[in-house]
Design an enzyme around this catalytic site. Structure first.
Site, PDB file in Angstrom:
ATOM      1  N   LYS A  11       0.858  -1.191   0.000  1.00  0.00           N
ATOM      2  CA  LYS A  11       0.000   0.000   0.000  1.00  0.00           C
ATOM      3  C   LYS A  11       0.894   1.241   0.000  1.00  0.00           C
ATOM      4  CE  LYS A  11      -4.381   1.225   2.228  1.00  0.00           C
ATOM      5  NZ  LYS A  11      -5.178   1.037   3.442  1.00  0.00           N
TER       6      LYS A  11
HETATM    7  O1  G3P Z   1      -9.559   2.227   3.990  1.00  0.00           O
HETATM    8  C1  G3P Z   1      -9.315   3.515   4.455  1.00  0.00           C
HETATM    9  C2  G3P Z   1      -9.877   3.651   5.793  1.00  0.00           C
HETATM   10  O2  G3P Z   1      -9.136   2.927   6.714  1.00  0.00           O
HETATM   11  C3  G3P Z   1     -10.147   5.010   6.245  1.00  0.00           C
HETATM   12  O3  G3P Z   1     -11.350   4.931   6.860  1.00  0.00           O
HETATM   13  O4  G3P Z   1     -13.119   5.599   8.374  1.00  0.00           O
HETATM   14  O5  G3P Z   1     -10.722   6.280   8.823  1.00  0.00           O
HETATM   15  O6  G3P Z   1     -12.005   7.306   6.955  1.00  0.00           O
HETATM   16  P1  G3P Z   1     -11.833   6.089   7.817  1.00  0.00           P
END
Ligand code: G3P
Length: 218
Positions: A87
């Site tokens: 990643k």
């Molecule tokens: O896959 C990306 C993710 O981990 C971010 O999610 O909910 O932190 O915006 P969030």
């Protein structure tokens, strides 16, 4: 549509995997920290543990932000397990590294995508997946799903092989809309995945069926 779970929590990964509908896992440094996984050795071992649970792509994020550092770290991560996807953040040094990984057959997930231009340049570099963060766009009053649709059109126009991995999914409607748009993959929390199965009419209908069966078999 492939379902990935977005967590570093082993119990949740096992629970999602046991449903039989899990295709892969995404993690990031924040998700690792949330589970208390710190220190390079622990983090690397955690990736291996996840790879041994789920037979599918597991995204492992590089910390380096310079080309040489990203390449060194990514090449090492790729040796950990055949399921590892490196990643890489959406920065120009990351784009150069993705091109390098692509030429060596190392799979990549270009993360922190917030615009169609970023998705286009990542596909040009040969990214295996790109991760548009739809929830975080919604958070700032920009429609994240519009971005997924825009990227879908661009990739279809030129038959890019890069897969759209809708990330920062927060709830079941995100998943359903992503499926309507044609996102190749979605990654979300276990709660959102499980919520897809719920419907009050299913619950009440099943209760009635079971009660009627019990009455008839007294
Ligand atoms: O896959 C990306 C993710 O981990 C971010 O999610 O909910 O932190 O915006 P969030």
């Amino acid at each position: 549509m492939k379902f990935f779970i977005d967590t570093a929590n082993i119990d949740e990964i096992k629970e999602a995997n046991a449903l039989g509908i899990l295709d892969g896992v995404t993690t990031n440094p924040s998700l690792m920290a949330k589970e208390g996984i710190t220190g390079e050795e622990n983090i690397l071992n955690h990736y291996i543990t996840i790879c041994n649970i789920v037979d599918g792509p597991v995204s492992a994020e590089v910390i380096a932000t310079d080309y040489e550092g990203i390449v060194k770290e990514g090449e090492y991560l790729a040796t950990l397990h055949k399921n590892i996807v490196v990643k890489v953040p959406m920065i120009l040094e990351g784009i150069k590294a993705i091109k390098h990984f692509s030429s060596k057959g190392i799979k990549t997930n270009c993360t922190l995508i917030f615009s169609a231009g970023q998705a286009l340049i990542a596909a040009k570099a040969g990214a295996t997946y790109i991760s548009p963060f739809l929830g975080r766009l919604d958070d700032i009053s920009v429609n994240g799903l519009d971005l997924i649709a825009q990227i879908r059109q661009i990739y279809d126009n030129y038959s890019f092989d890069t897969e759209i991995l809708a990330a920062s999914v927060r709830h079941p409607m995100h998943i359903i809309h992503c499926a309507e748009i044609g996102s190749d993959v979605m990654t979300g929390p276990l709660k959102a995945i499980k919520a897809l199965a719920n419907h009050p009419l299913t619950t009440s209908g099943l209760e009635t069926f079971l009660a009627d069966h019990a009455k008839g078999n007294k």
